[in-house]
Every structure is written in C-alpha cells, then in structure tokens.
Motif scaffolding. Sequence first.
Motif, PDB file in Angstrom:
ATOM      1  N   CYS A  14     -10.759   0.226  11.779  1.00  0.00           N
ATOM      2  CA  CYS A  14     -10.794   1.589  12.304  1.00  0.00           C
ATOM      3  C   CYS A  14     -10.806   1.579  13.831  1.00  0.00           C
ATOM      4  O   CYS A  14     -10.097   2.359  14.467  1.00  0.00           O
ATOM      5  CB  CYS A  14     -12.019   2.321  11.769  1.00  0.00           C
ATOM      6  N   CYS A  15     -11.588   0.687  14.424  1.00  0.00           N
ATOM      7  CA  CYS A  15     -11.632   0.592  15.890  1.00  0.00           C
ATOM      8  C   CYS A  15     -10.285   0.137  16.451  1.00  0.00           C
ATOM      9  O   CYS A  15      -9.835   0.636  17.491  1.00  0.00           O
ATOM     10  CB  CYS A  15     -12.735  -0.370  16.319  1.00  0.00           C
ATOM     11  N   VAL A  16      -9.629  -0.805  15.757  1.00  0.00           N
ATOM     12  CA  VAL A  16      -8.312  -1.269  16.208  1.00  0.00           C
ATOM     13  C   VAL A  16      -7.304  -0.125  16.159  1.00  0.00           C
ATOM     14  O   VAL A  16      -6.540   0.103  17.112  1.00  0.00           O
ATOM     15  CB  VAL A  16      -7.834  -2.454  15.335  1.00  0.00           C
ATOM     16  N   PHE A  17      -7.298   0.621  15.057  1.00  0.00           N
ATOM     17  CA  PHE A  17      -6.353   1.730  14.913  1.00  0.00           C
ATOM     18  C   PHE A  17      -6.665   2.863  15.892  1.00  0.00           C
ATOM     19  O   PHE A  17      -5.749   3.510  16.410  1.00  0.00           O
ATOM     20  CB  PHE A  17      -6.377   2.259  13.483  1.00  0.00           C
ATOM     21  N   LEU A  18      -7.952   3.105  16.151  1.00  0.00           N
ATOM     22  CA  LEU A  18      -8.312   4.117  17.140  1.00  0.00           C
ATOM     23  C   LEU A  18      -7.832   3.707  18.529  1.00  0.00           C
ATOM     24  O   LEU A  18      -7.384   4.548  19.321  1.00  0.00           O
ATOM     25  CB  LEU A  18      -9.831   4.336  17.149  1.00  0.00           C
ATOM     26  N   GLN A  56     -13.616  10.886  12.276  1.00  0.00           N
ATOM     27  CA  GLN A  56     -14.497  11.690  11.439  1.00  0.00           C
ATOM     28  C   GLN A  56     -14.734  11.012  10.090  1.00  0.00           C
ATOM     29  O   GLN A  56     -15.873  10.978   9.588  1.00  0.00           O
ATOM     30  CB  GLN A  56     -13.866  13.075  11.227  1.00  0.00           C
ATOM     31  N   SER A  57     -13.696  10.480   9.485  1.00  0.00           N
ATOM     32  CA  SER A  57     -13.826   9.800   8.187  1.00  0.00           C
ATOM     33  C   SER A  57     -14.716   8.572   8.306  1.00  0.00           C
ATOM     34  O   SER A  57     -15.529   8.292   7.417  1.00  0.00           O
ATOM     35  CB  SER A  57     -12.446   9.402   7.664  1.00  0.00           C
ATOM     36  N   GLN A  58     -14.564   7.814   9.406  1.00  0.00           N
ATOM     37  CA  GLN A  58     -15.390   6.635   9.598  1.00  0.00           C
ATOM     38  C   GLN A  58     -16.853   7.010   9.779  1.00  0.00           C
ATOM     39  O   GLN A  58     -17.756   6.322   9.273  1.00  0.00           O
ATOM     40  CB  GLN A  58     -14.892   5.829  10.804  1.00  0.00           C
ATOM     41  N   GLN A 252     -13.720   0.412  -3.452  1.00  0.00           N
ATOM     42  CA  GLN A 252     -13.836   1.554  -2.556  1.00  0.00           C
ATOM     43  C   GLN A 252     -13.486   1.171  -1.127  1.00  0.00           C
ATOM     44  O   GLN A 252     -12.819   1.936  -0.417  1.00  0.00           O
ATOM     45  CB  GLN A 252     -15.259   2.111  -2.608  1.00  0.00           C
ATOM     46  N   VAL A 253     -13.909  -0.020  -0.691  1.00  0.00           N
ATOM     47  CA  VAL A 253     -13.587  -0.471   0.666  1.00  0.00           C
ATOM     48  C   VAL A 253     -12.079  -0.642   0.828  1.00  0.00           C
ATOM     49  O   VAL A 253     -11.481  -0.204   1.816  1.00  0.00           O
ATOM     50  CB  VAL A 253     -14.328  -1.782   0.978  1.00  0.00           C
ATOM     51  N   VAL A 254     -11.429  -1.276  -0.179  1.00  0.00           N
ATOM     52  CA  VAL A 254      -9.978  -1.491  -0.112  1.00  0.00           C
ATOM     53  C   VAL A 254      -9.236  -0.157  -0.108  1.00  0.00           C
ATOM     54  O   VAL A 254      -8.316   0.061   0.707  1.00  0.00           O
ATOM     55  CB  VAL A 254      -9.519  -2.367  -1.294  1.00  0.00           C
ATOM     56  N   LEU A 255      -9.621   0.754  -0.999  1.00  0.00           N
ATOM     57  CA  LEU A 255      -8.961   2.056  -1.060  1.00  0.00           C
ATOM     58  C   LEU A 255      -9.193   2.860   0.220  1.00  0.00           C
ATOM     59  O   LEU A 255      -8.285   3.547   0.691  1.00  0.00           O
ATOM     60  CB  LEU A 255      -9.463   2.841  -2.275  1.00  0.00           C
ATOM     61  N   TYR A 256     -10.392   2.747   0.767  1.00  0.00           N
ATOM     62  CA  TYR A 256     -10.694   3.495   1.989  1.00  0.00           C
ATOM     63  C   TYR A 256      -9.815   3.033   3.145  1.00  0.00           C
ATOM     64  O   TYR A 256      -9.256   3.853   3.873  1.00  0.00           O
ATOM     65  CB  TYR A 256     -12.172   3.317   2.334  1.00  0.00           C
ATOM     66  N   VAL A 257      -9.679   1.712   3.302  1.00  0.00           N
ATOM     67  CA  VAL A 257      -8.858   1.190   4.401  1.00  0.00           C
ATOM     68  C   VAL A 257      -7.383   1.516   4.178  1.00  0.00           C
ATOM     69  O   VAL A 257      -6.673   1.916   5.105  1.00  0.00           O
ATOM     70  CB  VAL A 257      -9.065  -0.336   4.542  1.00  0.00           C
ATOM     71  N   CYS A 258      -6.902   1.371   2.929  1.00  0.00           N
ATOM     72  CA  CYS A 258      -5.474   1.549   2.645  1.00  0.00           C
ATOM     73  C   CYS A 258      -5.058   3.014   2.550  1.00  0.00           C
ATOM     74  O   CYS A 258      -3.925   3.350   2.926  1.00  0.00           O
ATOM     75  CB  CYS A 258      -5.113   0.824   1.340  1.00  0.00           C
ATOM     76  N   ILE A 259      -5.943   3.878   2.055  1.00  0.00           N
ATOM     77  CA  ILE A 259      -5.573   5.271   1.802  1.00  0.00           C
ATOM     78  C   ILE A 259      -6.032   6.211   2.914  1.00  0.00           C
ATOM     79  O   ILE A 259      -5.318   7.157   3.267  1.00  0.00           O
ATOM     80  CB  ILE A 259      -6.144   5.742   0.445  1.00  0.00           C
ATOM     81  N   ILE A 260      -7.201   5.939   3.483  1.00  0.00           N
ATOM     82  CA  ILE A 260      -7.761   6.843   4.486  1.00  0.00           C
ATOM     83  C   ILE A 260      -7.445   6.383   5.904  1.00  0.00           C
ATOM     84  O   ILE A 260      -6.965   7.174   6.732  1.00  0.00           O
ATOM     85  CB  ILE A 260      -9.286   6.977   4.308  1.00  0.00           C
ATOM     86  N   ILE A 261      -7.689   5.103   6.209  1.00  0.00           N
ATOM     87  CA  ILE A 261      -7.585   4.615   7.586  1.00  0.00           C
ATOM     88  C   ILE A 261      -6.147   4.279   7.964  1.00  0.00           C
ATOM     89  O   ILE A 261      -5.619   4.771   8.977  1.00  0.00           O
ATOM     90  CB  ILE A 261      -8.490   3.391   7.787  1.00  0.00           C
ATOM     91  N   LEU A 262      -5.491   3.431   7.169  1.00  0.00           N
ATOM     92  CA  LEU A 262      -4.150   2.941   7.524  1.00  0.00           C
ATOM     93  C   LEU A 262      -3.120   4.052   7.723  1.00  0.00           C
ATOM     94  O   LEU A 262      -2.362   4.022   8.709  1.00  0.00           O
ATOM     95  CB  LEU A 262      -3.665   1.942   6.473  1.00  0.00           C
TER      96      LEU A 262
END
Length: 331
Positions: A14-18, A56-58, A252-262
């Motif tokens: 998340c920090c990298v993408f931000l 916000q999601s993070q 949940q961690v995998v889905l969160y990174v792939c669906i919400i963050i990426l």
Amino acid sequence: MGIVMFSIVTSLPCCVFLFINGTMLFTLRSKSVFRETSRYVLLYNLLFADTVQMAQSQLMYVLAAFRLRLTYPVCGVLVMFTNLTTEISPLTLVVMSLERYVAVCFPLRHATIITIRNTELAILVVWAFSSLNVLIRIILLSNVPFEDPQSLQMKDFCKLESMLLDPASVHYDEAYTCILFISAGLTVICSYIGVIVAARSASTDKTSARKVRNTLLLHMVQLGLSLSATIHNPLIAAISKVLDRITIVRIQVVLYVCIIILPRCLSALIYGIRDQTIRPVLVYHLCCQWRQYRRNNADSVLAVEQWTISSANQGYLRGYGSLHIQSTCAL
C-alpha cells in the motif's frame, strides 16, 4: 505477532502504491500540457479518488486487524467517505471512455466538444452525483433509532456491511451498485463498439483507433476490478463459513491486496507505462525522488559518523585533561 505480520504484508504494498500514485499526481500537475489536456485532467481526477480510497481502505483494514471497534458515527463518516471515492472511479472511467469515443468518431469536433471547461463541468457532475448518493445513505441511516449512548458502540469492525442497519439501506445499496456498474459497463462497451465501427471507415486514422480501442479495453478491465471490490466483504463472509480462521485470514490478505489495493494503482501503472507523454516525466520524478532519498540517507549517515568522531575526540580531550591535572597535582 500474526497481526503485526499481516499488517506489514498489506501496508508495504500500500505504501509503495501510494508513493507511485502520489508521484503520478505530482507529475500530472507539473506540466502545462497535462493541466490543459482534458484526458489528463480526467486521469488526475481518477488517480486522486483511487489514492484517497487506497489510504482510506488501509486505515480501515488496520483498525480491523488490531480489533479496534469504533462508534457508529465515526464509522459512518469513514464508510461514507469511502463510498464517495469508490463511486468516483467508475463514473470517471465512463467520462474518459466517452472522451476517447469522441476523439475517434468525431475528430473534427473533438476540440469543440472536449474543452477544459466542459471537462471540469463533467468532473463536477461526477462528484455531485456521488455526493448525492452519500446524502441519501445518510438520510436512510438517520431513520435508525439509537436508544442510548451505549447503543452507539459498534459490536463489529467498521465496514460497509456494518452500516447497513435497516432493510431500506440494504436494498438501496444493492440497487444503486447494480445500476451504477451496469450503466457504466454498457457505456464503455458501446464506446468500444463505436470505435471498432469507426475504425473500418477509410477516413479514420487506423493507428489512433487501435490505441483508443486498447484503452477502452483497459477501462473495461478497470471497471471490472472496481466491481470486484464491492464483493470483497460478502466473499469473505461466505468463505468464513466453510474454512478455519487461519486460512480465512490468509485468503483475506491475498484478496485485499489483489482486489482492493492493486486496482487502485492500476491507472498509474497503465498510463505511466503506455503514455509516451507521461512516461519520461514520471520516470524523471521517480528517479529524482529516489536520488533525493539516497542523498538524505547518505547525509544522515555522514552526520552520525561526524557526531561519533566528534564525541570520541571530546572524550579523548577530557580524559587527557584529567590525566594532565592529576600529573600536575602529583608533582
């Protein structure tokens, strides 16, 4: 320990993408060509909404990971703000698709139709429409009675489903989500079909039409990813009924990174790599920030080394002075 590890796993990308999105936003405001071109103004609006939603999601994920339960008013503010930025993305994609459709199908009228003023007006309409939706949700929530202050404390983690406290809110959320994504999907598909039809005519620039067609395909992918984010929590709830807790947390961690963050960084990556105008400026700013980061680290290390040497020298001088005084007294 597990909570800390999972928080690091989600916070690091998340920090990298931000950082990438922030650099992209700065890039889009650094040159007049970006500030005065409609599609770059629309891209800035899309990236701004995605970046705010990612942060916000993070924040909400970290609150849930550390099992912090909020009150309904505080959670309501966070959820409504998330809803606002979530709906900006598909609506902006619709406007961007229409802009590309006009560029190919009506090239002679593009400069007249797609002006900076009209683009700013379209962005204003997008934000107003999303704000109206948030206002309706607040009105529906105001009908829920809270008997005493104790009832304001949430018994679950802060998320959208926790704020759907009555059947009217549930039905409205389902209906609005379906209408939004169906209408947005149909608009992007119709724009894609219109570009394909226009590309077959002899008067259309084939290279330009092909690039626009690929861009519209990417918009459809982005729209699909935005839609997938709306099923994240119901999917986790369904999985939790058949799997153990550790497996659920990992999924949940995998889905969160792939669906919400990426997907929130996808726009920056797509346009940063594909667009020949943005790419050199974006790479320049990324490299400059990296060099500045390394220079600051080098300066910090040098300052620490100088302080250490200075402290050692001062200690040596103090020791030498004490020894000299002792020798003098002995004489």
